[in-house]
Design an enzyme around this catalytic site. Structure first.
Site, PDB file in Angstrom:
ATOM      1  N   ARG A  21       0.860  -1.179   0.000  1.00  0.00           N
ATOM      2  CA  ARG A  21       0.000   0.000   0.000  1.00  0.00           C
ATOM      3  C   ARG A  21       0.902   1.236   0.000  1.00  0.00           C
ATOM      4  O   ARG A  21       2.021   1.197   0.531  1.00  0.00           O
ATOM      5  CB  ARG A  21      -0.907   0.028   1.243  1.00  0.00           C
TER       6      ARG A  21
ATOM      7  N   HIS B  10      -1.855   0.907  -9.808  1.00  0.00           N
ATOM      8  CA  HIS B  10      -2.491  -0.095  -8.934  1.00  0.00           C
ATOM      9  C   HIS B  10      -3.151  -1.218  -9.754  1.00  0.00           C
ATOM     10  O   HIS B  10      -4.347  -1.483  -9.624  1.00  0.00           O
ATOM     11  CB  HIS B  10      -3.510   0.589  -8.001  1.00  0.00           C
TER      12      HIS B  10
END
Ligand code: GLV
Length: 308
Positions: free
Chosen positions: A223, A271
């Site tokens: 993350r 992502h």
């Protein structure tokens, strides 16, 4: 009883179709047009707005659409009693493993440099970084990390791993939490796949970069909040790091004026390292929906205190 999807930037109609193909009797609601909030007992969330999960009085369980659950654990609107689960499918593991192998190969073979050189019309070969300067260290050896470590090992890389509780994985030297510095001292290419928790937030900082074996490179597919962004830029600008490949960011989409964009040594992907396939994912979600109705333990149920 109904199952609710809150995933504004995913193709929820494709998910609905995949679920209905498995069980045509399912009652599925797609946020924001929810006809009956009272009937919702199970929700599936990805990038959901922060203030909505408190509006479903009979909500029993929530599944993340992917492997990460930090978006659920940090949602104060979500009642404590609601159970949480994650989706980890075979193709999610394969996608991630292939993304990582590809990132390692791009780095070793200077592919980003050649892309720049092509733009300039400039012909200049560079020797590939030898494999013995590419020991890969994976932080986070859950299902995703283990599958990735195995693919990298199969491709001839020396792989070491670090996790909260020491793992035993054939062909991989595993280190425990307290052996972090030994792990870092072995690692040239550091891959972060950790869950995001209070303990792992900001773990990728300058102090850690300096402990890596040279030449050192960072790949973050965990993350964005794992990384101290300014430390990465400083690390690259001062040659503590050769570069980085980042799939996740503190702010997504990455703002157009972000410093990362104009650093040639930082590879950026939006992502996409691993995206849950609706047909595979629907199977797990349906099973967990049924389990939640009967009070059974969920597949990949999240232990809130652990953060994953
Ligand atoms: C992707 O980021 C996931 O959590 O599955």
């Amino acid at each position: 009883m109904s199952l609710l999807f809150i995933a504004p930037n995913r193709d929820t109609e494709v998910w609905k179709k995949a679920l209905l193909e498995k069980d045509s009797n399912l009652d599925i609601e797609i946020w924001p047009k929810v006809e009956n909030k009272e009937r919702v007992t199970f929700a599936v969330c990805w990038n959901h707005p922060k203030n909505v999960l408190g509006n479903y009085p009979n909500l029993q369980a929530v599944s993340s659409l992917g492997a990460g659950v930090n978006h659920l654990l940090t949602d104060v609107a979500l009642p404590e009693k609601v159970r949480l689960s994650r989706v980890v499918t075979p193709s999610l593991k394969n996608q991630l493993a292939e993304y990582l192998l590809n990132s390692v190969l791009n780095y070793r073979n200077h592919i980003p440099r050649y892309v720049d050189q092509k733009r300039e019309g400039y012909w200049a070969p560079h020797a590939a970084i030898p494999k013995n300067e590419c020991t890969i260290g994976i932080m986070g050896l859950g299902e995703m990390g283990t599958a990735s470590a195995q693919l990298l090992t199969l491709n001839g890389y020396n792989v070491v791993g670090w996790s909260k509780s020491k793992k035993e994985i054939a062909g991989i030297t595993c280190y425990s939490k307290s052996e972090r510095d030994d792990f870092l001292a072995q690692t040239n290419i550091l891959i972060c796949l950790l869950p995001l928790t209070e303990k792992t937030e900001g773990i990728l900082d300058l102090e850690l970069f300096k402990k890596l074996k040279k030449p050192a490179y960072i790949i973050n597919a965990g993350r964005g909040e794992h990384l101290i962004e300014e430390d990465l830029i400083y690390g690259i600008d001062t040659n503590a790091l050769e570069g980085a490949c980042l799939d996740v960011f503190e702010e997504e989409p990455l703002p157009s004026n972000h410093l990362f964009w104009n650093r040639p040594k930082i590879m950026i992907t939006p992502h996409i390292a691993a995206i849950t396939d609706p047909v595979e994912g629907a199977e797990v979600i349906l099973e967990n929906y049924k389990r939640s109705l009967s009070g059974m333990a969920l597949i990949n149920e999240v232990i809130r205190e652990e953060g994953y």
